[in-house]
Design a protein around this motif. Structure first.
Motif, PDB file in Angstrom:
ATOM      1  N   SER A 128       8.598  55.967  27.859  1.00 34.69           N
ATOM      2  CA  SER A 128       8.854  55.156  29.044  1.00 34.69           C
ATOM      3  C   SER A 128       7.863  55.501  30.136  1.00 34.69           C
ATOM      4  O   SER A 128       7.961  55.021  31.257  1.00 34.69           O
ATOM      5  CB  SER A 128      10.281  55.402  29.550  1.00 34.69           C
ATOM      6  OG  SER A 128      10.443  56.766  29.913  1.00 34.69           O
ATOM      7  N   CYS A 130       4.613  54.977  29.945  1.00 32.39           N
ATOM      8  CA  CYS A 130       3.403  54.186  29.826  1.00 32.39           C
ATOM      9  C   CYS A 130       3.704  52.694  29.835  1.00 32.39           C
ATOM     10  O   CYS A 130       4.771  52.267  29.380  1.00 32.39           O
ATOM     11  CB  CYS A 130       2.655  54.531  28.538  1.00 32.39           C
ATOM     12  SG  CYS A 130       2.046  56.227  28.454  1.00 32.39           S
ATOM     13  N   TYR A 131       2.775  51.935  30.365  1.00 33.08           N
ATOM     14  CA  TYR A 131       2.800  50.484  30.253  1.00 33.08           C
ATOM     15  C   TYR A 131       1.404  50.047  29.818  1.00 33.08           C
ATOM     16  O   TYR A 131       0.392  50.497  30.367  1.00 33.08           O
ATOM     17  CB  TYR A 131       3.152  49.819  31.587  1.00 33.08           C
ATOM     18  CG  TYR A 131       3.031  48.315  31.544  1.00 33.08           C
ATOM     19  CD1 TYR A 131       1.821  47.686  31.846  1.00 33.08           C
ATOM     20  CD2 TYR A 131       4.102  47.528  31.171  1.00 33.08           C
ATOM     21  CE1 TYR A 131       1.700  46.303  31.767  1.00 33.08           C
ATOM     22  CE2 TYR A 131       3.976  46.147  31.100  1.00 33.08           C
ATOM     23  CZ  TYR A 131       2.773  45.546  31.402  1.00 33.08           C
ATOM     24  OH  TYR A 131       2.657  44.187  31.319  1.00 33.08           O
ATOM     25  N   ASP A 133      -0.514  46.368  28.296  1.00 29.02           N
ATOM     26  CA  ASP A 133      -0.480  45.017  27.737  1.00 29.02           C
ATOM     27  C   ASP A 133      -1.862  44.582  27.262  1.00 29.02           C
ATOM     28  O   ASP A 133      -2.103  43.399  27.001  1.00 29.02           O
ATOM     29  CB  ASP A 133       0.083  44.010  28.754  1.00 29.02           C
ATOM     30  CG  ASP A 133      -0.783  43.875  29.994  1.00 29.02           C
ATOM     31  OD1 ASP A 133      -0.354  43.180  30.932  1.00 29.02           O
ATOM     32  OD2 ASP A 133      -1.883  44.474  30.053  1.00 29.02           O
ATOM     33  N   ARG A 137      -3.224  49.065  31.955  1.00 34.15           N
ATOM     34  CA  ARG A 137      -2.662  50.243  31.304  1.00 34.15           C
ATOM     35  C   ARG A 137      -2.248  51.237  32.382  1.00 34.15           C
ATOM     36  O   ARG A 137      -3.068  51.651  33.202  1.00 34.15           O
ATOM     37  CB  ARG A 137      -3.679  50.886  30.351  1.00 34.15           C
ATOM     38  CG  ARG A 137      -4.214  49.935  29.289  1.00 34.15           C
ATOM     39  CD  ARG A 137      -5.145  50.653  28.316  1.00 34.15           C
ATOM     40  NE  ARG A 137      -5.708  49.732  27.349  1.00 34.15           N
ATOM     41  CZ  ARG A 137      -6.926  49.212  27.424  1.00 34.15           C
ATOM     42  NH1 ARG A 137      -7.709  49.533  28.434  1.00 34.15           N
ATOM     43  NH2 ARG A 137      -7.370  48.384  26.500  1.00 34.15           N
ATOM     44  N   ARG A 163       6.578  52.053  38.474  1.00 37.61           N
ATOM     45  CA  ARG A 163       7.499  52.587  37.461  1.00 37.61           C
ATOM     46  C   ARG A 163       8.863  51.906  37.537  1.00 37.61           C
ATOM     47  O   ARG A 163       9.459  51.571  36.510  1.00 37.61           O
ATOM     48  CB  ARG A 163       7.650  54.094  37.631  1.00 37.61           C
ATOM     49  CG  ARG A 163       8.408  54.741  36.478  1.00 37.61           C
ATOM     50  CD  ARG A 163       8.185  56.219  36.443  1.00 37.61           C
ATOM     51  NE  ARG A 163       8.597  56.786  35.171  1.00 37.61           N
ATOM     52  CZ  ARG A 163       8.346  58.030  34.805  1.00 37.61           C
ATOM     53  NH1 ARG A 163       7.657  58.821  35.596  1.00 37.61           N
ATOM     54  NH2 ARG A 163       8.755  58.482  33.639  1.00 37.61           N
ATOM     55  N   THR A 166       8.319  48.157  36.233  1.00 32.69           N
ATOM     56  CA  THR A 166       8.097  48.027  34.786  1.00 32.69           C
ATOM     57  C   THR A 166       9.327  48.440  33.988  1.00 32.69           C
ATOM     58  O   THR A 166       9.584  47.896  32.914  1.00 32.69           O
ATOM     59  CB  THR A 166       6.878  48.860  34.342  1.00 32.69           C
ATOM     60  OG1 THR A 166       7.058  50.233  34.721  1.00 32.69           O
ATOM     61  CG2 THR A 166       5.597  48.330  34.973  1.00 32.69           C
ATOM     62  N   ALA A 169      11.588  45.352  33.805  1.00 29.76           N
ATOM     63  CA  ALA A 169      10.814  44.131  33.556  1.00 29.76           C
ATOM     64  C   ALA A 169      11.732  42.953  33.225  1.00 29.76           C
ATOM     65  O   ALA A 169      12.673  43.075  32.442  1.00 29.76           O
ATOM     66  CB  ALA A 169       9.831  44.353  32.409  1.00 29.76           C
ATOM     67  N   TYR A 213       1.535  39.898  37.724  1.00 27.61           N
ATOM     68  CA  TYR A 213       2.569  40.814  37.251  1.00 27.61           C
ATOM     69  C   TYR A 213       3.820  40.824  38.123  1.00 27.61           C
ATOM     70  O   TYR A 213       4.915  41.039  37.610  1.00 27.61           O
ATOM     71  CB  TYR A 213       2.003  42.241  37.174  1.00 27.61           C
ATOM     72  CG  TYR A 213       0.959  42.408  36.107  1.00 27.61           C
ATOM     73  CD1 TYR A 213       1.315  42.561  34.775  1.00 27.61           C
ATOM     74  CD2 TYR A 213      -0.394  42.376  36.423  1.00 27.61           C
ATOM     75  CE1 TYR A 213       0.370  42.700  33.783  1.00 27.61           C
ATOM     76  CE2 TYR A 213      -1.359  42.511  35.436  1.00 27.61           C
ATOM     77  CZ  TYR A 213      -0.974  42.671  34.120  1.00 27.61           C
ATOM     78  OH  TYR A 213      -1.921  42.790  33.138  1.00 27.61           O
ATOM     79  N   TRP A 224       9.093  42.023  37.690  1.00 29.13           N
ATOM     80  CA  TRP A 224       7.884  42.354  36.910  1.00 29.13           C
ATOM     81  C   TRP A 224       7.824  41.386  35.733  1.00 29.13           C
ATOM     82  O   TRP A 224       8.716  41.343  34.895  1.00 29.13           O
ATOM     83  CB  TRP A 224       7.948  43.795  36.413  1.00 29.13           C
ATOM     84  CG  TRP A 224       6.722  44.196  35.647  1.00 29.13           C
ATOM     85  CD1 TRP A 224       6.545  44.163  34.297  1.00 29.13           C
ATOM     86  CD2 TRP A 224       5.492  44.693  36.200  1.00 29.13           C
ATOM     87  NE1 TRP A 224       5.273  44.604  33.969  1.00 29.13           N
ATOM     88  CE2 TRP A 224       4.614  44.928  35.118  1.00 29.13           C
ATOM     89  CE3 TRP A 224       5.061  44.964  37.501  1.00 29.13           C
ATOM     90  CZ2 TRP A 224       3.319  45.416  35.297  1.00 29.13           C
ATOM     91  CZ3 TRP A 224       3.777  45.445  37.677  1.00 29.13           C
ATOM     92  CH2 TRP A 224       2.924  45.679  36.595  1.00 29.13           C
ATOM     93  N   LYS A 228       4.798  44.371  27.649  1.00 30.36           N
ATOM     94  CA  LYS A 228       4.077  45.380  26.875  1.00 30.36           C
ATOM     95  C   LYS A 228       3.652  44.826  25.523  1.00 30.36           C
ATOM     96  O   LYS A 228       4.302  43.948  24.966  1.00 30.36           O
ATOM     97  CB  LYS A 228       4.976  46.595  26.607  1.00 30.36           C
ATOM     98  CG  LYS A 228       5.143  47.556  27.761  1.00 30.36           C
ATOM     99  CD  LYS A 228       5.945  48.750  27.276  1.00 30.36           C
ATOM    100  CE  LYS A 228       6.157  49.784  28.364  1.00 30.36           C
ATOM    101  NZ  LYS A 228       6.889  50.960  27.850  1.00 30.36           N
TER     102      LYS A 228
END
Length: 229
Positions: A128, A130-131, A133, A137, A163, A166, A169, A213, A224, A228
């Motif tokens: 959790s 990291c994001y 797409d 990043r 954070r 995301t 989301a 976003y 958001w 991902k």
């Protein structure tokens, strides 16, 4: 379908590797040097990199360090003739998931590719922090942000904001919740005006035409809208 970047300057070996991996159900992209590989990693999403050490324009060791600096969750397998013990240890110290020396057996390579992809997929899904797409990043643990290959300067409060957004989301995050959660570096409460300014500044950093976003829901908060990979 998993996408593999094969970085190998021996054209015959590269073609053979790509053929075998494509036949096994993977999608491969060949690159013969660091510069081309760098361009591909900045513009496309990959699930694995197979990397030689001796490349025409640099060291695979240095390039692995570069990859892990921007894409820490991307698995890397060294495939090289450098078979000294110190080389192997150096490869693992740089974050490689595996180190295979030439000559090698293709079936063993396929199995190690399968294991590295499975481990990388689990890490990506279970993290959790990291994001990613493919364009944007975010690594909340390392506090790093990369947009289309460009490193961004993100403040601690902006990381907090990202954070929260995301992690929720697709759902509305109210301004009240953000005001309760966000504190600046000196532990001063963030007021409503500062939240608006911070949000606008953040949008300017992470968004551009075709890549939006953060959606404003008037009178309520923000959503958001990114997804991902």
């Amino acid at each position: 379908m998993s996408k593999i970047l094969v970085v190998e300057d021996d054209l015959a070996l590269s073609a053979g590797l790509c053929f075998e991996l494509d036949t096994a159900g993977y999608l491969t992209v060949a690159a013969y040097n660091c510069q081309k590989s760098r361009q591909l990693l900045e513009s496309e999403h990959f699930n694995l990199v197979i990397l030689d050490v001796n490349l025409p324009d640099g060291s695979g060791f240095d390039f692995c360090k570069e990859i892990k600096g921007t894409l820490p969750e991307l698995p890397v397998i060294f495939l090289t003739a450098n078979d000294l013990e110190q080389d192997v240890l150096n490869g693992f110290d740089l974050g490689a998931d595996d180190y295979i020396t030439k000559p090698f057996q293709i079936e063993i390579l396929k199995r190690r590719v399968e294991v590295a992809l499975r481990r990388g997929s689990f890490a990506a899904k279970s993290s959790s922090d990291c994001y990613d797409d493919g364009f944007l990043r975010l690594d909340f643990q390392a506090l790093s942000a990369v947009r289309n290959g460009e490193r961004l300067a993100i403040t601690p409060n902006e990381y907090k904001l990202l954070r929260i957004l995301t992690a929720n989301a697709g759902n509305i995050v109210t301004r009240q919740l953000l005001l309760e959660k966000l504190w600046d570096c000196d532990s001063n409460f963030i007021d409503d005006h500062t939240l608006t300014v911070t949000m606008n500044r953040l949008r300017a950093k992470i968004e551009e035409a075709g890549h939006s976003y953060i959606k404003t829901v008037r009178g309520m908060g923000y959503i958001w809208t990114g997804t991902k990979l």
